[in-house]
Scaffold this motif. Structure first.
Motif, PDB file in Angstrom:
ATOM      1  N   THR A 110       0.892  -4.146 -13.183  1.00 27.79           N
ATOM      2  CA  THR A 110       1.564  -4.105 -12.000  1.00 27.79           C
ATOM      3  C   THR A 110       2.786  -5.291 -12.149  1.00 27.79           C
ATOM      4  O   THR A 110       2.797  -6.362 -12.870  1.00 27.79           O
ATOM      5  N   GLU A 111       3.880  -5.320 -11.462  1.00 22.76           N
ATOM      6  CA  GLU A 111       4.617  -6.097 -11.278  1.00 22.76           C
ATOM      7  C   GLU A 111       5.010  -6.209  -9.593  1.00 22.76           C
ATOM      8  O   GLU A 111       5.477  -5.314  -9.025  1.00 22.76           O
ATOM      9  N   THR A 112       4.388  -7.230  -9.037  1.00 21.19           N
ATOM     10  CA  THR A 112       4.558  -7.520  -7.644  1.00 21.19           C
ATOM     11  C   THR A 112       5.506  -8.631  -7.182  1.00 21.19           C
ATOM     12  O   THR A 112       5.343  -9.812  -7.863  1.00 21.19           O
ATOM     13  N   MET A 113       6.128  -8.395  -5.981  1.00 20.69           N
ATOM     14  CA  MET A 113       7.215  -9.377  -5.692  1.00 20.69           C
ATOM     15  C   MET A 113       6.958  -9.537  -3.996  1.00 20.69           C
ATOM     16  O   MET A 113       6.656  -8.868  -3.214  1.00 20.69           O
ATOM     17  N   ARG A 114       6.951 -10.820  -3.398  1.00 19.73           N
ATOM     18  CA  ARG A 114       7.019 -10.980  -1.892  1.00 19.73           C
ATOM     19  C   ARG A 114       8.490 -10.595  -1.584  1.00 19.73           C
ATOM     20  O   ARG A 114       9.362 -10.947  -2.130  1.00 19.73           O
ATOM     21  N   VAL A 115       8.452  -9.749  -0.401  1.00 15.45           N
ATOM     22  CA  VAL A 115       9.546  -9.387   0.309  1.00 15.45           C
ATOM     23  C   VAL A 115       9.514  -9.938   1.763  1.00 15.45           C
ATOM     24  O   VAL A 115       8.278 -10.268   2.304  1.00 15.45           O
ATOM     25  N   PHE A 116      10.830  -9.952   2.296  1.00 16.32           N
ATOM     26  CA  PHE A 116      10.681 -10.570   3.576  1.00 16.32           C
ATOM     27  C   PHE A 116      11.555  -9.311   4.375  1.00 16.32           C
ATOM     28  O   PHE A 116      12.318  -8.533   4.200  1.00 16.32           O
ATOM     29  N   THR A 117      11.101  -9.150   5.735  1.00 17.24           N
ATOM     30  CA  THR A 117      11.408  -8.236   6.631  1.00 17.24           C
ATOM     31  C   THR A 117      12.842  -8.717   7.239  1.00 17.24           C
ATOM     32  O   THR A 117      13.228  -9.809   6.966  1.00 17.24           O
ATOM     33  N   GLU A 118      13.476  -7.608   7.937  1.00 11.82           N
ATOM     34  CA  GLU A 118      14.659  -8.239   8.340  1.00 11.82           C
ATOM     35  C   GLU A 118      14.691  -9.481   9.308  1.00 11.82           C
ATOM     36  O   GLU A 118      15.459 -10.198   9.378  1.00 11.82           O
TER      37      GLU A 118
END
Length: 97
Positions: free
Chosen positions: A78-86
């Motif tokens: 796995t490669e996981t990243m934190r993302v942000f909503t609009e």
């Protein structure tokens, strides 16, 4: 809750046992629920990654624990990243001085 995107590749073991992957997906969903999160979306992908998952979890530690647990079974990497909503993005940009 925080949102995460996981890019996943089958290992040799995982692709040899690909017919078992729906059961492994069900187990991953339960792992997220048990940790207070949710696996929101699952996509079979073509290209560099085999699977793309979008999940929500209370914090980074929770997602790291789940990713390490899944990886330790030997079927996926796995490669996981934190993302942000609009809306989170707009708040972040709005705070720049």
């Amino acid at each position: 809750m925080a949102t995460y995107v996981s890019l996943i590749r089958y290992t040799d073991q995982g692709i040899r046992n690909v017919k078992e992957s729906p059961a492994r997906l069900d187990a991953a969903k339960k792992a997220f629920q048990g940790a207070g999160g949710e696996l929101k979306q699952f996509f079979l992908a073509m290209g560099e990654y085999d699977i793309v998952m979008i999940s929500e979890a209370p914090n980074d530690e929770t997602v790291a624990t789940i990713a390490l647990s899944l990886g330790s079974l030997g079927n996926v990497r796995t490669e996981t990243m934190r993302v942000f909503t609009e809306s989170e993005y707009r708040k972040i940009i709005g705070s720049i001085r």
